[in-house]
Enzyme design. Structure first.
Site, PDB file in Angstrom:
ATOM      1  N   GLY B 325      11.099  -1.442   8.315  1.00 17.28           N
ATOM      2  CA  GLY B 325      10.117  -2.001   9.222  1.00 17.28           C
ATOM      3  C   GLY B 325       9.547  -3.073   9.326  1.00 17.28           C
ATOM      4  CD  GLU B 326       7.448  -5.929   6.229  1.00 19.71           C
ATOM      5  OE1 GLU B 326       8.210  -7.008   6.358  1.00 19.71           O
ATOM      6  OE2 GLU B 326       7.467  -5.500   5.180  1.00 19.71           O
TER       7      GLU B 326
END
Lengths: 359, 359
Positions: B325-326
């Site tokens: 993610g991120e």
């Protein structure tokens, strides 16, 4: 001969470097393994270079160019002259490989290893021009028509491999840290399919594709030509140099040599699409430890590509329906491999960042 | 409310720009279609921007950060404090998104839309620091535990979407040409799986994965928590804002708003992994024409991701087993989309290069 002397210096990578890299990766601020294949790429680079903080700052894609006598059989959608015309396009910086290599920050080196054209006419000299560096190592002026006899002599095939090794040694000395392979040669999916059929045991129909975009009738001719060439020349599947000489091509030999040379110099080498992977299969059959140094750039649209990748045991990095060759897939894959190495080198550890570890 | 006023300005892309781009691509020195999906990316960028020579020079990834009350149920492998600790890591440039955004030449903007932490303690101000720009738009201090009631009120959910729209409008005005989405929030695969279950009709078991790396026992708890939350809150599948408020999260709402805002501003938006794609599903359900402006960065390892991509009708660009993610996948995918646009803009035509066309 470069080939014989270099083989003894190729060994499998040392697992202790992979373990070392894994330990570092597991300490970075992310769930373990959550960057998937990017982490794998970093580990492979560390193990190839035997360097715990390797750098890939100097990058080069080699586009080996050669013509094919078998083009006379009408197996391609394009006239043979396109091979040398595209070499000139490479030198002017206008081809796909130029664009993608610039995007990846890689140099392009075009090696005339078998083009049926005298580039002196255009004044091309072994010097850097706009789009790339042109190197003349013409072993043949096009191969002979493999439907009528061997494409090359055994001596010519070995000389082609030696050219690839010479490139690897030379660019290793110049400080280049990662190589990409590429090809240019009208009709060269025909010898690549022939190599794949002989060395994987699959039927010619299964591993013959549409190349630059041929229709059904031309595809049938192409399949028959490959069958005839194999029947006439009887290449020995357990002798890769025999296969390369009888139903291969000069640029495929150059690519095989580059891969062997990369492994000997502990330099990662990114294999482009179908033609490059045929070269990789030759290299792998000569010395299986070369596999540890290879990255498969992408899954080509060319139907036989998957079969060769499976034979060597490589999982492609990208899957973008590419089928151009030249090294375009390799150039793009460099950026993904670099991403993996940057993750390894630049991310903070849990300790450095003050982030809590898994509960 | 930004949401209601902006929806009328979103329309499907105009097919005539795709045709125009196709014509240009077919005149470049390569067999037609041989650069596969790279050509598709270029066509999509041309049609989104309605510009025959678009540029992607200013790039930004938005990482929306929020906490989740449902973390109290023990659904994650990491403690809740990691959300704010990772925000600080983003600001120091040490996280995965920082590394990959730098690699792609993209800025990182971290939006605190729902973190349960007062960043004034660390002196974080809305100003550019080492790793990215920190923007405070805290709509909630963590959502409420959805196993005990709605995660957010309807008003809070709409405010989260509005924050995303505000970001899109603001960065469009600043001349940014491409957006990536990203998320940070311990436990946020739990609301994402809940959204996926409600809006695709699949069973909770089918779309619930391992998140940051939970074991079998925790996975069983996670599945039960999601089932309980859906049974208690009864989100209406045909009302995406209802779903977002009852079983969603603040960062998921921000991502949905960013996508809606991108479409309204004719800016391509790259959807990261599972959590971002849950946000994309909310955006798509509010306004299906947003799909034309989306690129799916990659195929996540998180099991429910494929289901949501199929529901929207997106084919992922990369397949690298990522699950961080991120915005990490989005950052990397920017480089591939850019490659497609550079092919379109920089390659020579057959006429320019003096290369023969198909025979």
């Amino acid at each position: 001969m470069a080939l014989e002397t270099i083989l003894s210096s190729i060994s499998a990578v040392n697992a202790k470097f992979i373990e070392h890299a894994q330990k570092h990766l597991d300490n970075l601020t992310k769930p373990q393994g959550s960057l998937g294949r990017l982490e794998e790429f970093a580990k492979q680079i560390v193990s190839i270079t035997e360097n715990s903080m390797p750098s890939l700052d100097k990058k080069v894609v080699f586009t080996f160019a050669g013509d094919h006598g078998v083009a006379d059989e009408g197996v391609s959608a394009y006239p043979k002259a396109v091979t040398h015309q595209m070499v000139l396009n490479f030198m002017n910086g206008g081809a796909g490989i130029n664009v993608l290599a610039r995007h990846a920050g890689a140099d392009v080196v075009v090696v005339d290893i078998g083009v049926d054209h005298d580039f002196a006419v255009e004044g091309l000299k072994p010097a850097p021009i706009v789009g790339g560096l042109f190197i003349s190592r013409k072993i043949v002026s096009g191969t002979r028509n493999m439907r009528k006899g061997a494409a090359m002599t055994r001596d010519e095939a070995i000389k082609c491999i030696d050219v690839g090794i010479e490139m690897a040694n030379g660019y290793a000395k110049r400080g280049y840290k990662i190589f990409g392979t590429g090809d240019m040669g009208i009709a060269n999916t025909t010898p690549s399919s022939a190599i794949a059929a002989v060395m994987t045991g699959k039927s010619v129909e299964e591993i013959t594709g549409r190349g630059t975009g041929i229709n059904d009738d031309t595809w049938k001719i192409k399949v028959q030509v490959i069958k005839d060439a194999i029947a006439l020349n009887r290449p020995n599947p357990s002798d890769p140099v025999d296969v390369l000489s009888k139903v291969g091509g000069a640029e495929i030999g150059g690519i095989a040599g580059l891969i062997i040379g990369a492994a000997a110099n502990r330099i990662p080498v990114i294999i482009d699409g179908f033609i490059s992977t045929a070269g990789a299969l030759i290299a792998y059959s000569i010395e299986p430890n070369t596999k540890d140094y290879m990255f498969a750039a992408h899954m080509s649209q060319e139907v036989g590509h998957k079969t060769i990748l499976e034979k060597i045991g490589l999982r492609p990095i990208l899957d973008l329906d590419l089928r151009l060759g030249e090294g375009t897939g390799a150039a793009l894959a460099i950026l993904v491999i670099e991403a993996g190495l940057k993750i390894y080198k630049e991310m903070a550890t849990f300790g450095e960042a003050g982030v809590s570890e898994k509960g």
